[in-house]
Design a protein around this motif. Structure first.
Motif, PDB file in Angstrom:
ATOM      1  N   MET A 122       0.834  -1.190   0.000  1.00 24.94           N
ATOM      2  CA  MET A 122       0.000   0.000   0.000  1.00 24.94           C
ATOM      3  C   MET A 122       0.872   1.244   0.000  1.00 24.94           C
ATOM      4  O   MET A 122       1.839   1.345   0.744  1.00 24.94           O
ATOM      5  CB  MET A 122      -0.906   0.040   1.227  1.00 24.94           C
ATOM      6  N   LEU A 123       0.511   2.184  -0.865  1.00 24.92           N
ATOM      7  CA  LEU A 123       1.131   3.502  -0.876  1.00 24.92           C
ATOM      8  C   LEU A 123       0.040   4.498  -0.517  1.00 24.92           C
ATOM      9  O   LEU A 123      -1.067   4.445  -1.063  1.00 24.92           O
ATOM     10  CB  LEU A 123       1.700   3.831  -2.259  1.00 24.92           C
ATOM     11  N   GLU A 124       0.346   5.402   0.396  1.00 20.84           N
ATOM     12  CA  GLU A 124      -0.638   6.360   0.878  1.00 20.84           C
ATOM     13  C   GLU A 124      -0.118   7.774   0.629  1.00 20.84           C
ATOM     14  O   GLU A 124       1.035   8.070   0.924  1.00 20.84           O
ATOM     15  CB  GLU A 124      -0.872   6.126   2.363  1.00 20.84           C
ATOM     16  N   PHE A 125      -0.983   8.639   0.117  1.00 20.51           N
ATOM     17  CA  PHE A 125      -0.601  10.000  -0.231  1.00 20.51           C
ATOM     18  C   PHE A 125      -1.506  10.992   0.476  1.00 20.51           C
ATOM     19  O   PHE A 125      -2.711  10.803   0.539  1.00 20.51           O
ATOM     20  CB  PHE A 125      -0.723  10.219  -1.749  1.00 20.51           C
ATOM     21  N   ARG A 126      -0.922  12.050   0.964  1.00 20.79           N
ATOM     22  CA  ARG A 126      -1.687  13.138   1.562  1.00 20.79           C
ATOM     23  C   ARG A 126      -1.816  14.308   0.582  1.00 20.79           C
ATOM     24  O   ARG A 126      -2.568  15.231   0.794  1.00 20.79           O
ATOM     25  CB  ARG A 126      -1.033  13.606   2.858  1.00 20.79           C
ATOM     26  N   SER A 127      -1.077  14.235  -0.495  1.00 21.67           N
ATOM     27  CA  SER A 127      -1.116  15.256  -1.543  1.00 21.67           C
ATOM     28  C   SER A 127      -1.707  14.633  -2.807  1.00 21.67           C
ATOM     29  O   SER A 127      -1.200  13.613  -3.307  1.00 21.67           O
ATOM     30  CB  SER A 127       0.300  15.761  -1.822  1.00 21.67           C
ATOM     31  N   HIS A 128      -2.756  15.262  -3.325  1.00 26.91           N
ATOM     32  CA  HIS A 128      -3.373  14.751  -4.548  1.00 26.91           C
ATOM     33  C   HIS A 128      -2.406  14.838  -5.725  1.00 26.91           C
ATOM     34  O   HIS A 128      -2.375  13.959  -6.588  1.00 26.91           O
ATOM     35  CB  HIS A 128      -4.656  15.532  -4.842  1.00 26.91           C
ATOM     36  N   GLU A 129      -1.591  15.874  -5.755  1.00 26.44           N
ATOM     37  CA  GLU A 129      -0.607  16.034  -6.834  1.00 26.44           C
ATOM     38  C   GLU A 129       0.416  14.901  -6.813  1.00 26.44           C
ATOM     39  O   GLU A 129       0.788  14.390  -7.872  1.00 26.44           O
ATOM     40  CB  GLU A 129       0.093  17.389  -6.730  1.00 26.44           C
ATOM     41  N   MET A 130       0.866  14.525  -5.635  1.00 28.67           N
ATOM     42  CA  MET A 130       1.830  13.411  -5.532  1.00 28.67           C
ATOM     43  C   MET A 130       1.173  12.096  -5.945  1.00 28.67           C
ATOM     44  O   MET A 130       1.792  11.256  -6.600  1.00 28.67           O
ATOM     45  CB  MET A 130       2.378  13.295  -4.109  1.00 28.67           C
ATOM     46  N   PHE A 131      -0.076  11.911  -5.563  1.00 26.77           N
ATOM     47  CA  PHE A 131      -0.834  10.722  -5.954  1.00 26.77           C
ATOM     48  C   PHE A 131      -0.905  10.612  -7.473  1.00 26.77           C
ATOM     49  O   PHE A 131      -0.586   9.580  -8.057  1.00 26.77           O
ATOM     50  CB  PHE A 131      -2.239  10.779  -5.339  1.00 26.77           C
ATOM     51  N   LEU A 132      -1.305  11.705  -8.126  1.00 22.02           N
ATOM     52  CA  LEU A 132      -1.418  11.692  -9.588  1.00 22.02           C
ATOM     53  C   LEU A 132      -0.067  11.476 -10.255  1.00 22.02           C
ATOM     54  O   LEU A 132       0.038  10.761 -11.257  1.00 22.02           O
ATOM     55  CB  LEU A 132      -2.052  12.995 -10.078  1.00 22.02           C
ATOM     56  N   SER A 133       0.971  12.053  -9.693  1.00 22.69           N
ATOM     57  CA  SER A 133       2.318  11.875 -10.236  1.00 22.69           C
ATOM     58  C   SER A 133       2.740  10.410 -10.164  1.00 22.69           C
ATOM     59  O   SER A 133       3.304   9.867 -11.119  1.00 22.69           O
ATOM     60  CB  SER A 133       3.301  12.750  -9.465  1.00 22.69           C
ATOM     61  N   CYS A 134       2.454   9.773  -9.053  1.00 25.11           N
ATOM     62  CA  CYS A 134       2.802   8.359  -8.883  1.00 25.11           C
ATOM     63  C   CYS A 134       2.021   7.485  -9.876  1.00 25.11           C
ATOM     64  O   CYS A 134       2.587   6.593 -10.503  1.00 25.11           O
ATOM     65  CB  CYS A 134       2.528   7.931  -7.451  1.00 25.11           C
ATOM     66  N   VAL A 135       0.732   7.755 -10.019  1.00 30.06           N
ATOM     67  CA  VAL A 135      -0.091   7.003 -10.970  1.00 30.06           C
ATOM     68  C   VAL A 135       0.455   7.177 -12.386  1.00 30.06           C
ATOM     69  O   VAL A 135       0.559   6.210 -13.150  1.00 30.06           O
ATOM     70  CB  VAL A 135      -1.571   7.443 -10.869  1.00 30.06           C
ATOM     71  N   ASP A 136       0.850   8.393 -12.731  1.00 25.43           N
ATOM     72  CA  ASP A 136       1.434   8.650 -14.052  1.00 25.43           C
ATOM     73  C   ASP A 136       2.727   7.860 -14.255  1.00 25.43           C
ATOM     74  O   ASP A 136       2.984   7.338 -15.341  1.00 25.43           O
ATOM     75  CB  ASP A 136       1.722  10.141 -14.247  1.00 25.43           C
ATOM     76  N   GLN A 137       3.546   7.772 -13.214  1.00 28.17           N
ATOM     77  CA  GLN A 137       4.805   7.026 -13.324  1.00 28.17           C
ATOM     78  C   GLN A 137       4.550   5.547 -13.567  1.00 28.17           C
ATOM     79  O   GLN A 137       5.218   4.928 -14.399  1.00 28.17           O
ATOM     80  CB  GLN A 137       5.639   7.220 -12.063  1.00 28.17           C
ATOM     81  N   TYR A 138       3.582   4.968 -12.855  1.00 24.35           N
ATOM     82  CA  TYR A 138       3.267   3.550 -13.083  1.00 24.35           C
ATOM     83  C   TYR A 138       2.667   3.343 -14.473  1.00 24.35           C
ATOM     84  O   TYR A 138       2.922   2.329 -15.116  1.00 24.35           O
ATOM     85  CB  TYR A 138       2.348   3.005 -11.992  1.00 24.35           C
ATOM     86  N   SER A 139       1.889   4.312 -14.960  1.00 24.19           N
ATOM     87  CA  SER A 139       1.358   4.224 -16.316  1.00 24.19           C
ATOM     88  C   SER A 139       2.487   4.201 -17.326  1.00 24.19           C
ATOM     89  O   SER A 139       2.455   3.428 -18.289  1.00 24.19           O
ATOM     90  CB  SER A 139       0.438   5.413 -16.609  1.00 24.19           C
TER      91      SER A 139
END
Length: 56
Positions: free
Chosen positions: A32-49
């Motif tokens: 599990m990866l947990e983010f408190r910043s929506h921008e960091m969350f989206l950045s991580c999702v983009d990296q996995y994409s």
């Protein structure tokens, strides 16, 4: 006296690097990866994409 409570938003994903899967719900065998910043969350999702991970 009123107290204002700030509610933190949390975004979570579960990642399995062996099967190259990203899940938006709890998945056995995933980290599990947990983010408190929506921008960091989206950045991580983009990296996995970019690494061609499969989403479920």
């Amino acid at each position: 006296m009123e107290q204002n409570h700030m509610v933190e938003n949390l975004w979570r994903i579960w990642v399995d690097t062996k099967r190259r899967i990203v899940s938006f719900h709890e998945e056995e065998g995933c980290q599990m990866l947990e983010f408190r910043s929506h921008e960091m969350f989206l950045s991580c999702v983009d990296q996995y994409s970019g690494k061609q991970y499969r989403y479920q």
